[in-house]
Design an enzyme around this catalytic site. Structure first.
Site, PDB file in Angstrom:
ATOM      1  N   ASP A  93      83.123  -4.132  46.621  1.00 42.24           N
ATOM      2  CA  ASP A  93      83.797  -5.432  46.687  1.00 42.24           C
ATOM      3  C   ASP A  93      85.201  -5.367  46.112  1.00 42.24           C
ATOM      4  O   ASP A  93      85.649  -6.259  45.402  1.00 42.24           O
ATOM      5  CB  ASP A  93      82.964  -6.520  45.986  1.00 42.24           C
ATOM      6  N   GLU A 145      73.832 -13.442  47.569  1.00 38.65           N
ATOM      7  CA  GLU A 145      73.626 -12.888  48.921  1.00 38.65           C
ATOM      8  C   GLU A 145      72.180 -12.983  49.423  1.00 38.65           C
ATOM      9  O   GLU A 145      71.765 -12.195  50.271  1.00 38.65           O
ATOM     10  CB  GLU A 145      74.135 -11.442  49.008  1.00 38.65           C
ATOM     11  N   ASP A 173      73.948  -8.480  43.352  1.00 40.60           N
ATOM     12  CA  ASP A 173      73.870  -8.698  44.792  1.00 40.60           C
ATOM     13  C   ASP A 173      72.545  -8.105  45.259  1.00 40.60           C
ATOM     14  O   ASP A 173      72.265  -6.925  45.014  1.00 40.60           O
ATOM     15  CB  ASP A 173      75.049  -7.992  45.466  1.00 40.60           C
ATOM     16  N   ASP A 178      75.225  -3.599  42.999  1.00 38.05           N
ATOM     17  CA  ASP A 178      75.619  -3.888  44.369  1.00 38.05           C
ATOM     18  C   ASP A 178      75.690  -2.594  45.175  1.00 38.05           C
ATOM     19  O   ASP A 178      76.050  -1.541  44.641  1.00 38.05           O
ATOM     20  CB  ASP A 178      77.005  -4.557  44.346  1.00 38.05           C
ATOM     21  N   HIS A 211      83.926 -12.027  50.853  1.00 40.55           N
ATOM     22  CA  HIS A 211      82.809 -11.570  50.020  1.00 40.55           C
ATOM     23  C   HIS A 211      82.908 -10.075  49.714  1.00 40.55           C
ATOM     24  O   HIS A 211      82.187  -9.587  48.846  1.00 40.55           O
ATOM     25  CB  HIS A 211      81.456 -11.931  50.643  1.00 40.55           C
ATOM     26  N   ASP A 264      71.668  -7.042  47.966  1.00 41.39           N
ATOM     27  CA  ASP A 264      71.769  -5.870  48.830  1.00 41.39           C
ATOM     28  C   ASP A 264      71.914  -4.573  48.037  1.00 41.39           C
ATOM     29  O   ASP A 264      71.926  -3.482  48.609  1.00 41.39           O
ATOM     30  CB  ASP A 264      72.865  -6.019  49.881  1.00 41.39           C
ATOM     31  N   HIS A 283      77.875  -2.332  47.432  1.00 39.94           N
ATOM     32  CA  HIS A 283      79.297  -2.270  47.781  1.00 39.94           C
ATOM     33  C   HIS A 283      80.166  -2.395  46.531  1.00 39.94           C
ATOM     34  O   HIS A 283      79.713  -2.904  45.502  1.00 39.94           O
ATOM     35  CB  HIS A 283      79.643  -3.398  48.754  1.00 39.94           C
ATOM     36  N   HIS A 335      78.893 -13.350  48.122  1.00 38.11           N
ATOM     37  CA  HIS A 335      79.428 -12.811  46.872  1.00 38.11           C
ATOM     38  C   HIS A 335      80.861 -13.268  46.587  1.00 38.11           C
ATOM     39  O   HIS A 335      81.365 -13.034  45.478  1.00 38.11           O
ATOM     40  CB  HIS A 335      79.339 -11.285  46.877  1.00 38.11           C
TER      41      HIS A 335
END
Length: 300
Positions: A127, A272, A227, A123, A140, A229, A125, A100
């Site tokens: 980030d 990702e 992303d 996402d 990332h 994830d 997360h 990412h």
């Protein structure tokens, strides 16, 4: 949505420390991306991959708690220039990752062309770390902070301007793992976050309606940074930082379908995908399926 589309691969694995994510663009292509998009009557040109400098044992020393800073910055500079050129040609940039950290370059190239770029950050997360807050030094985990102008100048000043996006123009969807400094920054800046708690409680239709309505009112372009994830690891096992309790297959397709119907996107990236960690290319195939929904695939 613009029917002329440019695909750009970014075989980036320098923003984290698990090998294999550099093969993500190839895995997505192998999963039938081009055929899927062409079946939807897009004029697609695959521009290949952005050159990514390799780190070696002599230049991997972290600079200011930033792993592979020079290589990540150089590659994102190249990506930013490439994305900017495609937008000038009136083409929709579709960027494939790669970790990412590549969003630093894509956002730099995109935001240069808009007064008020909106961003949907799909996402697990936030980030939103920087060299000062990151426990790992992995870039990332920093691209959204960098795009807000927070972080090392080699990253924030790509294409010689900062910030790339305003906090009020960001919507994060699917978050479920945030470091304490990220939580503090979210509160300080007032960024809209729909964590898994909100998605579970309110439902994806409500979340997407709110996100779309908000961004329609205040932006002149919208970028989707997805992303893989963000989805639950049972759906998308081929990611480097899986987090249990994520978005479902059906919720994610619905989100993409609603974005398609709203017709607000001007660029997108899918990141990702790590085929080494995957199960028979399941995650790359899921990414291609989500692209189908995002770009107008319908049953009838």
């Amino acid at each position: 949505m613009q029917k002329n589309m440019s695909v750009i691969g970014v075989p980036m694995d320098l923003g984290q420390n698990r090998r294999g994510v550099d093969m993500g663009p190839s895995a997505i292509r192998y999963a039938g991306m081009m055929e899927r998009l062409e079946d939807l009557h897009y004029n697609v040109e695959d521009l290949g991959d952005v050159p990514v400098s390799r780190a070696d044992s002599q230049n991997t020393v972290q600079e200011g708690n930033l792993r592979n800073l020079k290589q990540v910055a150089d590659s994102n500079q190249k990506l930013a220039e490439m994305v900017d050129q495609e937008i000038h040609k009136d083409r929709f940039p579709l960027v494939l990752g790669g970790d990412h950290s590549m969003a630093i370059g894509s956002m730099a190239g995109i935001a240069k062309n808009y007064e008020n770029l909106g961003v949907i950050w799909y996402d697990a997360h936030g980030d939103l770390n920087s060299g000062d807050t990151s426990p790992s030094g992995n870039i990332h985990g920093m691209p959204l902070a960098v795009s807000l102008g927070i972080g090392h100048e080699k990253l924030t000043r790509i294409l010689n301007y900062a910030p790339k996006v305003k906090p009020e123009n960001i919507v994060i969807i699917g978050a479920r793992l945030l470091d304490p400094p990220e939580k503090a920054l979210l509160q300080e800046l007032g960024i809209t976050v729909y964590s898994m708690h909100e998605v579970d409680r309110l439902g994806m239709p409500y979340v997407m309606n709110e996100a779309i309505s908000s961004l329609k009112q205040r932006t002149d372009g919208v970028h989707l940074s997805l992303d893989l994830d963000g989805l639950d690891p049972a759906e998308a096992p081929g990611v480097g930082t899986p987090v249990l309790g994520g978005l479902s297959y059906r919720e994610s397709h619905l989100a993409m379908e609603m974005l398609s119907e709203a017709d607000i996107l001007t660029s997108a990236e899918f990141v990702e995908v790590n085929p080494i960690l995957d199960d028979q290319n399941k995650t790359a195939s899921l990414a291609v399926g989500l692209m189908g929904s995002l770009f107008g695939e319908k049953l009838k």
